[in-house]
Motif scaffolding. Structure first.
Motif, PDB file in Angstrom:
ATOM      1  N   ARG A  79      -2.132 -16.394  16.790  1.00 37.58           N
ATOM      2  CA  ARG A  79      -3.010 -17.560  16.946  1.00 37.58           C
ATOM      3  C   ARG A  79      -4.027 -17.326  18.061  1.00 37.58           C
ATOM      4  N   GLN A  80      -3.561 -16.783  19.173  1.00 34.34           N
ATOM      5  CA  GLN A  80      -4.438 -16.558  20.323  1.00 34.34           C
ATOM      6  C   GLN A  80      -5.625 -15.685  19.951  1.00 34.34           C
ATOM      7  N   HIS A  81      -5.374 -14.671  19.111  1.00 33.36           N
ATOM      8  CA  HIS A  81      -6.423 -13.717  18.762  1.00 33.36           C
ATOM      9  C   HIS A  81      -7.062 -14.020  17.399  1.00 33.36           C
ATOM     10  N   HIS A  82      -6.739 -15.169  16.824  1.00 31.76           N
ATOM     11  CA  HIS A  82      -7.351 -15.605  15.559  1.00 31.76           C
ATOM     12  C   HIS A  82      -7.196 -14.543  14.457  1.00 31.76           C
ATOM     13  N   ILE A  83      -5.998 -13.991  14.375  1.00 30.55           N
ATOM     14  CA  ILE A  83      -5.725 -12.927  13.409  1.00 30.55           C
ATOM     15  C   ILE A  83      -5.800 -13.475  11.980  1.00 30.55           C
ATOM     16  N   GLU A  84      -6.423 -12.687  11.110  1.00 30.82           N
ATOM     17  CA  GLU A  84      -6.585 -13.075   9.712  1.00 30.82           C
ATOM     18  C   GLU A  84      -5.756 -12.212   8.763  1.00 30.82           C
ATOM     19  N   LEU A  85      -5.248 -11.078   9.257  1.00 29.42           N
ATOM     20  CA  LEU A  85      -4.491 -10.171   8.390  1.00 29.42           C
ATOM     21  C   LEU A  85      -3.645  -9.250   9.254  1.00 29.42           C
ATOM     22  N   LEU A  86      -2.439  -8.967   8.796  1.00 26.31           N
ATOM     23  CA  LEU A  86      -1.518  -8.049   9.480  1.00 26.31           C
ATOM     24  C   LEU A  86      -1.389  -6.768   8.670  1.00 26.31           C
ATOM     25  N   VAL A  87      -1.496  -5.632   9.351  1.00 23.63           N
ATOM     26  CA  VAL A  87      -1.247  -4.327   8.728  1.00 23.63           C
ATOM     27  C   VAL A  87      -0.029  -3.718   9.403  1.00 23.63           C
ATOM     28  N   THR A  88       0.992  -3.391   8.613  1.00 24.34           N
ATOM     29  CA  THR A  88       2.222  -2.865   9.192  1.00 24.34           C
ATOM     30  C   THR A  88       2.924  -1.955   8.198  1.00 24.34           C
ATOM     31  N   LYS A  89       3.795  -1.133   8.730  1.00 22.37           N
ATOM     32  CA  LYS A  89       4.663  -0.307   7.895  1.00 22.37           C
ATOM     33  C   LYS A  89       5.950  -1.062   7.581  1.00 22.37           C
ATOM     34  N   ASN A  90       6.523  -0.776   6.434  1.00 23.82           N
ATOM     35  CA  ASN A  90       7.793  -1.408   6.077  1.00 23.82           C
ATOM     36  C   ASN A  90       8.928  -0.668   6.777  1.00 23.82           C
ATOM     37  N   SER A  91       9.015  -0.921   8.080  1.00 24.93           N
ATOM     38  CA  SER A  91       9.996  -0.221   8.908  1.00 24.93           C
ATOM     39  C   SER A  91      11.380  -0.829   8.815  1.00 24.93           C
TER      40      SER A  91
ATOM     41  N   PRO B 183      -2.206 -13.031   5.068  1.00 23.21           N
ATOM     42  CA  PRO B 183      -1.926 -11.892   4.193  1.00 23.21           C
ATOM     43  C   PRO B 183      -1.424 -10.700   4.999  1.00 23.21           C
ATOM     44  N   VAL B 184      -0.631  -9.871   4.347  1.00 21.63           N
ATOM     45  CA  VAL B 184      -0.044  -8.686   4.985  1.00 21.63           C
ATOM     46  C   VAL B 184      -0.321  -7.470   4.114  1.00 21.63           C
ATOM     47  N   LEU B 185      -0.878  -6.430   4.722  1.00 21.02           N
ATOM     48  CA  LEU B 185      -0.922  -5.130   4.060  1.00 21.02           C
ATOM     49  C   LEU B 185       0.339  -4.383   4.471  1.00 21.02           C
ATOM     50  N   MET B 186       1.276  -4.249   3.534  1.00 20.14           N
ATOM     51  CA  MET B 186       2.575  -3.640   3.810  1.00 20.14           C
ATOM     52  C   MET B 186       2.574  -2.205   3.292  1.00 20.14           C
TER      53      MET B 186
ATOM     54  N   LEU C 259      -9.103  -2.184   3.118  1.00 20.67           N
ATOM     55  CA  LEU C 259      -9.772  -3.075   4.058  1.00 20.67           C
ATOM     56  C   LEU C 259     -11.283  -3.068   3.889  1.00 20.67           C
ATOM     57  N   ARG C 260     -11.820  -2.033   3.290  1.00 23.64           N
ATOM     58  CA  ARG C 260     -13.267  -1.981   3.089  1.00 23.64           C
ATOM     59  C   ARG C 260     -13.754  -3.106   2.182  1.00 23.64           C
ATOM     60  N   VAL C 261     -12.859  -3.616   1.334  1.00 26.87           N
ATOM     61  CA  VAL C 261     -13.266  -4.681   0.408  1.00 26.87           C
ATOM     62  C   VAL C 261     -12.549  -5.992   0.702  1.00 26.87           C
ATOM     63  N   HIS C 262     -11.732  -6.012   1.733  1.00 29.67           N
ATOM     64  CA  HIS C 262     -11.002  -7.248   2.072  1.00 29.67           C
ATOM     65  C   HIS C 262     -11.872  -8.087   3.011  1.00 29.67           C
ATOM     66  N   PRO C 263     -11.863  -9.393   2.842  1.00 26.58           N
ATOM     67  CA  PRO C 263     -12.745 -10.232   3.666  1.00 26.58           C
ATOM     68  C   PRO C 263     -12.286 -10.436   5.108  1.00 26.58           C
ATOM     69  N   ALA C 264     -11.050 -10.104   5.445  1.00 26.18           N
ATOM     70  CA  ALA C 264     -10.552 -10.341   6.801  1.00 26.18           C
ATOM     71  C   ALA C 264     -11.371  -9.562   7.819  1.00 26.18           C
TER      72      ALA C 264
ATOM     73  N   MET D 195       0.842  -1.191   0.000  1.00 26.40           N
ATOM     74  CA  MET D 195       0.000   0.000   0.000  1.00 26.40           C
ATOM     75  C   MET D 195       0.886   1.255   0.000  1.00 26.40           C
ATOM     76  N   PRO D 196       0.489   2.311  -0.701  1.00 23.80           N
ATOM     77  CA  PRO D 196       1.328   3.515  -0.727  1.00 23.80           C
ATOM     78  C   PRO D 196       1.301   4.312   0.565  1.00 23.80           C
ATOM     79  N   ASP D 197       0.226   4.183   1.356  1.00 24.36           N
ATOM     80  CA  ASP D 197       0.130   4.956   2.598  1.00 24.36           C
ATOM     81  C   ASP D 197      -0.965   4.374   3.496  1.00 24.36           C
ATOM     82  N   ILE D 198      -1.129   4.988   4.670  1.00 26.37           N
ATOM     83  CA  ILE D 198      -2.105   4.524   5.654  1.00 26.37           C
ATOM     84  C   ILE D 198      -3.528   4.620   5.102  1.00 26.37           C
ATOM     85  N   ALA D 199      -3.851   5.729   4.465  1.00 27.31           N
ATOM     86  CA  ALA D 199      -5.204   5.925   3.951  1.00 27.31           C
ATOM     87  C   ALA D 199      -5.562   4.848   2.932  1.00 27.31           C
TER      88      ALA D 199
END
Length: 258
Positions: A200-212, A228-231, A127-132, A117-121
């Motif tokens: 696993r504990q929180h049943h996470i389906e997708l990670l959103v992070t910055k490429n730090s 899947p990861v939104l990078m 995410l509005r169209v992602h099934p996670a 992704m190019p930015d946070i926005a």
């Protein structure tokens, strides 16, 4: 004894902390570490430390002049765009040597499920169209607002919205709008096995992070769990010399500390 050259080290990263420790007691450089003050209990480097903003580019120019700064090493976070650009312009105005220490970015390995992704926005809009539905946000407090409206963002059904696991270093201010979910506090580096267990504990389906860059424990955990990861991609850097390691930064300082 030769006079020490005055170095402003723009910090707040692990690399800046290592540099300050390496320079502590130097016979050639007097290092002043500058921290933005965004975390409540930062790990303080040795030597002289200042905390807080400069007041924009004009304030930084004034500070550099008043303090007789002769070198600037920018070792701020890859997403600290404002201070990075202010430092570049201020040093250009004053003719002060400046370099930027940039830790290597993460790159996907075969099998990784990244969407860049190019930015946070853009990430929030995607995410509005992602099934996670259960999403791990590892962003700063200042980046959470675009995700708040997603609570019921699926076909207008408020009961079918997202749930967020939100990790940050310090607790949010009481009036900070937050997406629905749970806030956890933690300061890295983290271990891949702990990140895997947390997801696993929180049943996470997708990670959103910055490429730090830096510690890639959460990236390794997402890969192990086939998540899947939104990078979020890094913003562009201003012109100037780029250094890729603490060793290169020390060599640059030694070259200019004559």
């Amino acid at each position: 004894m030769a006079r020490k050259r005055r170095l402003l080290l723009l910090g707040g990263t692990g690399e800046a902390l290592r540099l300050a420790r390496e320079l502590d007691g130097s016979s050639r450089v007097h290092c002043i570490s500058s921290l933005a003050g965004r975390t409540d209990h930062p790990v303080l480097p040795p030597g002289e430390v200042r905390i807080g903003g400069f007041g924009g580019r004009p304030g930084l120019v004034t500070y550099l002049m008043n303090e007789g700064i002769e070198l600037v090493l920018d070792a701020t976070h890859p997403f600290a765009t404002q201070i990075c650009h202010h430092a570049q312009k201020a040093c250009e105005d004053l003719g002060i040597p400046r370099a930027k220490l940039v830790r290597p970015a993460w790159v996907p390995s075969p099998g990784d499920r990244w969407t860049v992704m190019p930015d946070i926005a853009a990430a929030a809009a995607f995410l509005r169209v992602h099934p996670a539905r259960r999403i791990f946000l590892t962003l700063g407090r200042q980046d959470l607002a675009p995700f708040v409206p997603l609570a019921g963002a699926n076909d207008g059904d408020p009961g079918d919205g997202r749930w967020f696991l939100i990790r940050m270093i310090d607790p949010p201010d009481p009036d900070t709008p937050l997406p629905p979910g749970e806030v956890i506090l933690g300061r890295g580096p983290f271990r891949p096995e702990d990140e895997t267990a947390l997801m696993r504990q929180h049943h996470i389906e997708l990670l959103v992070t910055k490429n730090s860059g830096g510690s890639a424990a959460k990236i390794a955990a997402a890969a192990e769990l086939h998540l899947p990861v939104l990078m979020i991609d890094r913003p562009p850097l201003p012109p100037g010399e780029i250094l890729r390691s603490v060793g290169e930064a020390l060599a640059w300082i030694n070259l200019h500390a004559v």
